[in-house]
Design a protein around this motif. Structure first.
Motif, PDB file in Angstrom:
ATOM      1  N   VAL A 272      -8.690  10.824   2.024  1.00  0.00           N
ATOM      2  CA  VAL A 272      -8.917  10.116   0.760  1.00  0.00           C
ATOM      3  C   VAL A 272      -7.946  10.611  -0.313  1.00  0.00           C
TER       4      VAL A 272
ATOM      5  N   GLN B 175      -7.532  -4.293  -2.481  1.00  0.00           N
ATOM      6  CA  GLN B 175      -8.618  -3.606  -1.777  1.00  0.00           C
ATOM      7  C   GLN B 175      -9.271  -4.538  -0.763  1.00  0.00           C
TER       8      GLN B 175
ATOM      9  N   THR C 230      -6.983  -5.201   2.200  1.00  0.00           N
ATOM     10  CA  THR C 230      -6.869  -4.013   3.042  1.00  0.00           C
ATOM     11  C   THR C 230      -8.105  -3.879   3.902  1.00  0.00           C
TER      12      THR C 230
ATOM     13  N   VAL D 158      -6.413  -2.801   7.472  1.00  0.00           N
ATOM     14  CA  VAL D 158      -5.142  -2.072   7.478  1.00  0.00           C
ATOM     15  C   VAL D 158      -5.438  -0.582   7.379  1.00  0.00           C
TER      16      VAL D 158
ATOM     17  N   CYS E 263      -7.330   4.146  -7.610  1.00  0.00           N
ATOM     18  CA  CYS E 263      -8.667   3.537  -7.594  1.00  0.00           C
ATOM     19  C   CYS E 263      -9.655   4.256  -8.515  1.00  0.00           C
TER      20      CYS E 263
ATOM     21  N   LEU F 249       0.831  -1.211   0.000  1.00  0.00           N
ATOM     22  CA  LEU F 249       0.000   0.000   0.000  1.00  0.00           C
ATOM     23  C   LEU F 249       0.862   1.257   0.000  1.00  0.00           C
TER      24      LEU F 249
ATOM     25  N   ALA G 236     -22.390   4.766  -7.974  1.00  0.00           N
ATOM     26  CA  ALA G 236     -22.554   3.699  -6.991  1.00  0.00           C
ATOM     27  C   ALA G 236     -23.115   4.249  -5.688  1.00  0.00           C
TER      28      ALA G 236
ATOM     29  N   MET H 256      -8.369   5.815   0.447  1.00  0.00           N
ATOM     30  CA  MET H 256      -8.944   5.742  -0.895  1.00  0.00           C
ATOM     31  C   MET H 256      -9.640   4.399  -1.085  1.00  0.00           C
ATOM     32  N   ILE H 257      -8.980   3.349  -0.635  1.00  0.00           N
ATOM     33  CA  ILE H 257      -9.571   2.016  -0.771  1.00  0.00           C
ATOM     34  C   ILE H 257     -10.856   1.918   0.040  1.00  0.00           C
ATOM     35  N   TYR H 258     -10.809   2.423   1.288  1.00  0.00           N
ATOM     36  CA  TYR H 258     -12.019   2.352   2.115  1.00  0.00           C
ATOM     37  C   TYR H 258     -13.140   3.172   1.490  1.00  0.00           C
ATOM     38  N   GLN H 259     -12.792   4.316   0.944  1.00  0.00           N
ATOM     39  CA  GLN H 259     -13.794   5.165   0.307  1.00  0.00           C
ATOM     40  C   GLN H 259     -14.521   4.391  -0.790  1.00  0.00           C
ATOM     41  N   PHE H 260     -13.748   3.741  -1.651  1.00  0.00           N
ATOM     42  CA  PHE H 260     -14.369   2.996  -2.754  1.00  0.00           C
ATOM     43  C   PHE H 260     -15.126   1.794  -2.237  1.00  0.00           C
ATOM     44  N   ARG H 261     -14.517   1.133  -1.324  1.00  0.00           N
ATOM     45  CA  ARG H 261     -15.104  -0.089  -0.804  1.00  0.00           C
ATOM     46  C   ARG H 261     -16.448   0.214  -0.125  1.00  0.00           C
ATOM     47  N   LEU H 262     -16.458   1.283   0.709  1.00  0.00           N
ATOM     48  CA  LEU H 262     -17.664   1.564   1.478  1.00  0.00           C
ATOM     49  C   LEU H 262     -18.782   2.092   0.591  1.00  0.00           C
ATOM     50  N   PHE H 263     -18.435   2.831  -0.441  1.00  0.00           N
ATOM     51  CA  PHE H 263     -19.496   3.349  -1.288  1.00  0.00           C
ATOM     52  C   PHE H 263     -20.015   2.311  -2.269  1.00  0.00           C
ATOM     53  N   THR H 264     -19.201   1.355  -2.629  1.00  0.00           N
ATOM     54  CA  THR H 264     -19.699   0.359  -3.583  1.00  0.00           C
ATOM     55  C   THR H 264     -20.299  -0.845  -2.875  1.00  0.00           C
TER      56      THR H 264
ATOM     57  N   GLU I  68      -4.868   3.768   1.734  1.00  0.00           N
ATOM     58  CA  GLU I  68      -5.847   2.916   2.413  1.00  0.00           C
ATOM     59  C   GLU I  68      -7.188   3.636   2.565  1.00  0.00           C
TER      60      GLU I  68
ATOM     61  N   LEU J 230     -17.991   6.418  -9.087  1.00  0.00           N
ATOM     62  CA  LEU J 230     -18.322   6.169  -7.683  1.00  0.00           C
ATOM     63  C   LEU J 230     -19.595   6.909  -7.276  1.00  0.00           C
TER      64      LEU J 230
END
Lengths: 945, 182, 404
Positions: free
Chosen positions: C312, A124, A127, A132, A112, A105, B70, C319-327, C317, B67
């Motif tokens: 973000v 992703q 993580t 993490v 992304c 990371l 989504a 950024m990843i959470y942002q995408f993950r949580l919104f999708t 990390e 996004l």
């Protein structure tokens, strides 16, 4: 990279007991700790692991604690020991895993928003799942994206160097196109030495990439995985019948995926021999024809020689009226139908029912006639079943595999992985018999490169060797002593020397292969177009069946014989009665007629139906008045010497049903826009006889309709009743072919065998083993005279794929392939232009005469040439998907099975000086006279060549 | 009933009290606005019509990451992303962008989701029309809104902690990784 | 109204031809507070039977919740009880936080409590204005809406919308109070008790108001409990049940306040309770503002709460959470929970069944308006047809919440 251990299926294994988090589990010796942990139901995260290939151990995430060891153990590479105590989820391990993810990371770019993998990204997922966060800041990698390849882009900023792409290429595909290389102090992934990648483009590296480091140019930046609608369906290119997932947005396919991805890497529902779930270049990248601009959207009708668009509600009644008129005037036998091997089972069933029951014509044929009918008719006669007697899984677990006359890595790339897996994972012996040194031969354990046309002699030799060595299967000798005796006597007359001379293989090698096959536990014979599309096709299938009998392949569990065919549903088309010989269920027409008359509540025609060559011949004689062509394109498929165009010109009424306006379609009175597989539901049968579903991903384009619906509407117009749904047809198929959709597979009937061995077998056998030089293609080749073989390219399948922009982007400039020795002799280099003309064994036909008489189909063509080292001396090779050379071929129709043989012929080759361009273009004009310009002007030389 | 209640009832005492109160209100400053002539001063946080924003140098902020699509709870956003290959730089961007204002619930989740702060909510609320179709804002319309109401959108982003007002905002700009064609 | 009395009346008019009259009231009736339809069976002017017909505003919100992530559902809760969106938000995020066992920061708890009480005042003002209007007192409506407007402006300043607020977030709130908002609320709180007195001046002794509310829509304490009533409708009958006291949440247990109770269980008592509740709310808000602690307004739970935007832009990390949580949303643990919150109408409860993953498997909303309508027939029987409007009003019905 540890070499994957060969798993012995036969030797007993030592079992170890391992304790994982307090649970005891018993695994075989040599199992990685990872697999032992997996068995207890604990899912260890792992980035570089994939069940399909050997562990690499680069990611350091699958760590476990092993009692007695101070260091953390990478569970994928470590092997189990007896009594090992493993702990997976201690705090220390979780921290260690987090650190391993953090490591990536820190240097990962914030991509992304623009990354195609976002949403389906293992980095992703890890993580998030490991939680993490709050990591320290680091310097991001700065590497420009490698966009030099035609299909795949490599973004090394995102790469996590897990090596899965390299492993899948090297171990599963056995192509080894990818490697790590160093550039500017950073490790990159790409083609060896960092040159632009040009490979088979199977795209399995793209599928296994857990991040967005490898992306497809064909759908770059066009989607995010979460937007796409996923439809599970079946690929309709080759007869492998791979399960694919169409990922669509609206009515646009954005990408094609399969089971192979990082999500399937743990192989939870995978049993031994299930394959790795990948695809080939056609399946993965050949989806653009579905949304092609060239597709028809409204029916066309010919009015005053012009094809104009008309609405459906006018087209259907006109067609029905005209067909009924012809039926009433000339009788049903004046109507004929051709259906493609790419249509679904339901559609073929409905089509043959429309032809037989409604129009009263038994003249219905399918694309299986181009070769697969040889296998089916021979197996029907010899065994009583017309299909493969084995399955993909059994083939994967075979211990000896004999591949005859099939360039299987090109024609059926995913099926060929099964052979590769059998050899690599389970240590199978692979014997390959082919005049060309195919890829499979290069990988095989026993390559037997026979002389041109030497397959027949080779097969005779194998049969003889099995008997002579006394290794024949005892079960066969005991059960059918008479048949065995017949074979022994027939082969006894053949001399070892003549066989060796005819096939060019030393007797010792033949003996070795024969012994291996005869003593195998689970042997498999695979044969393909190199046997069935060349003359004497049926006889060679019979010889292979003799060999199978002698080696017990039809009796031993796990053994079998397997014909390879070309189009995805050739097997299903024959099963559904798409050929004049058979009614649905491969019931001989005469035997099943009464039953089907009762079932369909109608009377069926008396006349024996016409096959494809007969239909063309009858059309020449003016006896065919109406022809209904579904998805077929005989004008472009068959060589000019068949005079298809002239024959079709004599037919009063042609209906052509196709998604595209083909050359055949241009001659038709009605062109009906059909749909592609993405827009219809149904089932298809692959070459192993497995039924696979087709699912509709979106509505048909424009006003096009599925073949199914068109048949229904025409039937309804004629007699007022028609099937309402695919389900209704499936229900009827279940009545007419009981058990077809329930996975019931016909088995070899011993009574049929006994009957055949008593009646006719002896006479056939004597004919089959009379002499060695029975193959006509083994003519002596003069200087400058070559045997031209039309074969399949991996990038294409039939003519359909030439409509696909993506595949055409990869491969659209076909070249004539020539062996190195011949090239030296003719002083030809790759890129030179040659003139190819039809020839006889004695020499080229006089060219002047050809040019004078333009109506003659034989002529000459200029082409770029390329040296291919795998070709034998005296052979030139050309991909059959492109129509440049097929008109040079002579057609020979098999007297028994009516298969037209046109994939092999004699040509003369002469180098053309590059400056002589005027000659070149005038010749190509002569060939393409009267035809529309080809989409990608393949005949005109381009300066780059 | 006491005498007192009797008199209360007879003289409508409670009504008189209430009338006194209402009479007093005649002299209180009015709280209503004469709308088309007077307009409300909206707070910075106000969630009005959406607009797409440019960077200060005129580059489109949106990278087409989808996004917002989504995140949208009413599924009113549709983004079609594509490849932009101008100047030899490979760039992802939105080729088409639609917001169906008739479906939009003005929750601001799309702005919250946007990883490049390309979307902002403005104080624009007067876009009623006789043609319903024109309420489906396409990409040019959204950029036009973003351009005309840039200050509103910026104020919105700052108010909702999406962007900082100071110079550090520039540091947050999304830079394409070196996607140069080799 | 005893049925015997009705019977007496009937007997006294033996010569007239009498029959029951069926009247459809609504769904398009100005005083049905939305699109409620009631089928009334009348015996002269008296209501014999009343049958509420629901579903004219059904939007399938509960089903919709199953298709979107937990986070995405917040704006949809705004549209349940559209008069008091903040309370719906609050009740929903509390339910999800209970499912996730998520701890909310102290400051966020205070902010939430303050805004919830502001919303309660808005709700009661709205009720008072419209109830008085329905009964015939128009002035009250103008006065209450004047105060309501001030509070809605605070909402607009706070979250950018006046009605569809979506200000609560799972794990806290969307945006902190600015000093201006705190000032505004202080100012309002200082001023508001005198305004309540104004309303009282207009109504509390008004003989029409008394005649129209006293003894109307009576329900006994036992009946109220067995019908599952809650909020002022329950407390009007003297049942001391307030979730804020019984199962305290937010900052309610850290401030001093009382639960006002009625005695008679009629509309007047409910009116009285609502007035008192506004006074109590004012006290709660003032105390909360005084005690307001410093600290974050949103929990730092990267796996659940959407990361701050500045992170973000700079952290991989985040950024990843942002995408993950919104999708995909967060991974909620499997299980089911019920969480009730005391909204101004009564107990607003969310029942969530989770099977893991980012979307609820089933989400059920216990809307007080819906439960209260169950007692409608019981509470309307025997009254005059002219009272029906008061009886609607007594529950403070909002059909958006009732039909969902």
């Amino acid at each position: 990279m540890a070499k994957q251990q060969i798993i012995s299926l036969d030797a007993p294994q030592k079992m170890f007991t391992v304790t994982v988090d307090g649970k005891q589990v018993t695994v075989a010796e040599g199992t990685p700790v990872f697999d032992a942990v997996k068995k207890t139901g604990v899912e260890l995260p792992a980035m570089c692991y994939h069940y399909a290939f050997s562990p690499f151990g680069s990611c350091g995430i699958c760590l476990v604690e092993v009692e007695g060891k101070s260091n953390n153990v990478r569970s994928c590479t470590a092997k189990v020991a007896d009594g090992m105590v493993v702990r997976t989820n201690t705090d220390k391990m979780i921290e260690a895993r987090k650190t391993a993810v953090e490591k990536w990371l820190i240097i990962h770019p914030l991509d992304c928003p623009v990354c195609d993998a976002d949403g389906k990204c293992e980095l992703q997922d890890l993580t998030y799942n490991l939680g993490v966060y709050d990591i320290k800041k680091g310097v991001k990698k700065q590497v420009p994206e490698d966009t030099r390849s035609l299909v795949l882009d490599f973004n090394m900023e995102r790469c996590i160097l897990c090596g899965q792409c390299i492993n899948v290429c090297k171990e599963v595909q056995e192509i080894d196109a990818l490697a790590f290389y160093k550039k500017d102090g950073l490790t990159h992934v790409g083609a060896h030495e960092g040159v632009p990648l040009h490979c088979e483009f199977c795209g399995d590296c793209l599928a296994v990439c857990p991040v967005g480091a490898i992306t497809s140019r064909f759908s770059k930046y066009a989607y995010k995985p979460w937007q796409l609608k996923k439809t599970q369906t079946t690929c309709t290119y080759c007869s492998d019948g791979c399960a694919i997932t169409l990922e669509t947005e609206g009515s646009k396919v954005l990408r094609v995926t399969s089971k192979l991805s990082y999500l399937s890497k743990f192989g939870h529902d995978v049993e031994r021999g299930d394959g790795h779930g990948g695809l080939c270049v056609r399946g993965r990248f050949g989806f653009q024809f579905i949304q092609s601009e060239k597709r028809l959207s409204r029916p066309l009708a010919k009015v005053d020689g012009q094809q104009i668009e008309i609405p459906w509600f006018k087209a259907i009644p006109q067609i029905a009226r005209k067909l009924m008129q012809i039926k009433e005037t000339y009788g049903g036998q004046a109507i004929a139908g051709l259906i493609s091997g790419r249509c679904s089972n339901d559609e073929v069933y409905l089509f043959q029912k429309l032809m037989r029951a409604t129009l009263g014509s038994n003249n219905v044929d399918t694309a299986a006639r181009y070769g697969h009918m040889n296998s089916i008719l021979a197996m029907q006669k010899g065994l009583g079943i017309g299909r493969s007697t084995t399955s993909y899984k059994q083939i994967t677990l075979s211990d000896v595999i004999l591949v005859v006359g099939s360039n299987v890595t090109e024609t059926n790339p995913v099926f060929s992985l099964r052979i590769k897996e059998a050899k690599r994972k389970f240590g199978a012996k692979v014997i390959v018999i082919d005049p060309i040194q195919t890829n499979m031969m290069k990988l095989s354990t026993h390559p037997l490169q026979v002389a041109m046309g030497g397959e027949t002699a080779m097969l005779q030799g194998l049969v003889k060797a099995v008997i002579a060595e006394g290794v024949a299967f005892s079960g066969f000798m005991e059960k059918y002593p008479k048949a065995y005796e017949t074979l022994r006597q027939a082969t006894g007359s053949l001399s070892e020397e003549s066989i060796t001379q005819a096939c060019g293989i030393a007797w010792d090698k033949i003996k070795e292969a024969a012994t291996l096959l005869a003593q195998s536990k689970r042997g498999t014979i695979i044969w393909g177009e190199g046997i069935v599309s060349l003359s004497n096709g049926q006889d060679n299938v019979f010889r292979l069946m003799d060999l199978a009998h002698l080696c017990g392949l039809l009796e031993k569990p796990g053994a079998g014989i397997h014909p390879v065919c070309e189009e995805n549903n050739e097997q299903g088309a024959v099963d559904m009665g798409g050929v004049p010989e058979f009614l649905p269920g491969q019931v001989a027409y005469a035997n099943g007629r009464e039953r089907f008359e009762a079932l369909w509540n109608t009377s069926l025609p008396n006349a024996v139906g016409l096959t494809l060559p007969e239909i063309i011949e009858k059309a020449h004689q003016g006896e065919i008045k109406a022809l209904y062509i579904v998805g077929e394109n005989p004008i472009e498929t068959l060589p000019a010497s068949m005079k298809v165009r002239e024959a079709f010109a004599k037919i009063d009424f042609i209906i052509c049903q196709d998604p595209f306006l083909t050359k055949t379609g241009q001659m038709a009175d009605f062109v009906l826009p059909a749909t592609t597989y993405a827009e219809k539901t149904g089932t298809v049968t692959n070459m192993a006889g497995e039924i696979n579903p087709l699912a509709q991903a979106f509505d048909p384009k424009g006003e096009s309709r599925t073949d199914f619906k068109i048949f229904c509407e025409i039937t309804k117009q004629i007699n007022g009743n028609a099937m309402q749904s695919v389900e209704a047809v499936m229900h009827e198929i279940n009545q007419s072919v009981p058990g077809y959709f329930n996975g019931e597979r016909p088995t070899i009937n011993p009574e049929h065998l006994a009957h055949y061995f008593e009646n006719g077998f002896a006479e056939d056998v004597i004919k089959r083993y009379q002499g060695t030089n029975t193959h006509p293609s083994s003519d002596v080749v003069n200087d400058g005279i070559f045997r031209l073989v039309l074969g399949q390219s991996i990038y294409h399948s039939g003519k359909l794929s030439t409509q696909d922009e993506g595949l055409m982007k990869i491969y659209n400039k076909p070249t004539l392939k020539i062996s190195e020795a011949d090239a030296t002799k003719l002083d030809i280099k790759t890129g030179d232009w040659v003139r190819v003309a039809t020839a006889t064994p004695n020499g080229p036909l006089p060219l002047v005469a050809v040019e004078m008489q333009e109506s003659l189909p034989k002529s000459s063509v200029e082409l770029a040439i390329e040296i291919m080292s795998s070709l034998p001396k005296g052979m030139v090779w050309f991909p059959e998907h492109f129509t440049n050379l097929k008109d040079l071929m002579e057609v020979e129709v098999d007297p028994v099975t009516h298969v037209p043989y046109f994939k092999s012929g004699l040509v003369s080759i002469k180098k053309v000086p590059l400056f002589d361009l005027s000659v070149v273009s005038s010749h190509s004009c002569a060939i393409n006279r009267g035809e529309a310009a080809q989409p990608q002007d393949m005949n005109s030389p381009s300066p780059s060549l | 009933m006491t005498i007192r209640t009797f008199f209360k009832n007879v003289f409508f005492q409670e009504i008189l009290k209430a009338l006194k109160l209402t009479f007093k209100h005649s002299f209180v400053k009015e709280v209503t606005l004469q709308y088309p002539h007077q307009k409300l001063q909206l707070p910075d946080a106000h969630r009005g019509a959406l607009g797409l924003l440019y960077y200060d140098d005129g580059v489109e902020r949106c990278v087409g990451c989808d996004l917002c699509q989504a995140a949208c709870p009413s599924h009113c956003i549709r983004v079609v992303s594509g490849e932009d290959q101008e100047n030899g730089v490979l760039r992802r961007f939105a080729t088409e962008f639609y917001i169906d204002m008739t479906k939009c619930v003005f929750c601001g989740f799309c702005v919250e989701a946007c990883p490049v702060n390309a979307l902002g909510m403005t104080k624009l609320y007067e876009y009623s029309t006789a043609n319903k179709r024109s309420l489906i804002f396409d990409k040019p319309r959204l950029y036009e809104v973003g351009k005309n109401y840039y200050n509103d959108a910026k104020a919105y982003l700052v108010a909702h902690n999406q962007e900082k007002a100071d110079e550090s905002a520039e540091a947050w700009r999304y830079r394409f990784p070196s996607f140069t064609k080799q | 109204m005893a049925e015997s009395q009705l019977l007496e009346e009937k007997k006294s008019l033996p010569l007239l031809r009498t029959e029951e009259l069926l009247v459809n009231m609504g769904p398009q009736h100005p005083s049905t507070h939305g699109v409620l339809k009631v089928v009334l069976t009348l015996e002269g002017e008296r209501i014999i039977k009343s049958e509420p017909v629901l579903g004219f505003l059904h939007r399938g919100v509960e089903k919709l919740a199953e298709t979107i992530t937990y986070h995405q559902f917040i704006p949809h809760t705004d549209r349940l009880d559209y008069v008091c969106a903040m309370y719906n938000n609050f009740a929903y995020v509390r339910a999800v936080e209970k499912l996730l066992a998520l701890k909310v920061p102290d400051r966020a708890e205070y902010l939430r409590t303050i805004i919830a009480e502001v919303q309660r005042i808005i709700g009661h003002l709205f009720w008072l204005g419209s109830q008085a209007l329905d009964i015939g007192a128009m002035t009250v409506f103008f006065y209450t809406f004047r105060e309501r407007e001030l509070l809605l402006d605070i909402f607009d300043d706070l979250c950018g919308a006046r009605l569809t607020t979506s200000w609560y977030r799972i794990g806290g709130v969307e945006r902190d109070f600015t000093p201006k908002i705190i000032d505004d609320i202080y100012k309002f709180v200082a001023d508001f008790p005198s305004k309540i007195d104004e309303y009282d001046t207009l109504l509390v002794n008004n003989r029409i108001w008394l005649a129209r509310t006293k003894g109307i829509a009576y329900i006994s304490a036992e009946d109220a409990v067995s019908f599952g009533l809650s909020g002022p409708t329950l407390r009007g009958s003297g049942v001391d049940y307030d979730l804020r006291k019984v199962a305290p949440y937010g900052a309610y247990d850290k401030v001093e306040w009382k639960v006002p109770l009625g005695k008679n269980g009629d509309t007047y008592d409910r009116y009285y309770i609502r007035m008192e509740e506004m006074r109590e709310s004012t006290k709660i808000i003032k105390q909360c503002l005084d005690q307001l602690p410093e600290g974050p307004y949103l929990a730092y739970e990267p796996k659940v709460v959407i990361p701050a935007k500045d992170r973000v832009f700079t952290d991989m990390e985040s950024m990843i959470y942002q995408f993950r949580l919104f999708t995909n949303g967060f991974n909620a643990p499997p299980g089911d929970i019920y969480c009730g919150t005391e909204a101004h109408k009564g107990e607003l409860g969310f029942y969530i069944v989770s099977r893991g993953g980012g979307k609820p498997y089933r989400l059920k909303i216990r809307a007080p308006s819906f439960i209260h309508l169950g007692a409608f027939d019981h509470m309307a029987k025997g009254y005059m047809i002219a009272d029906i409007v008061t009886i609607f009003g007594t529950y403070d019905i909002v059909m958006g919440e009732c039909d969902r």
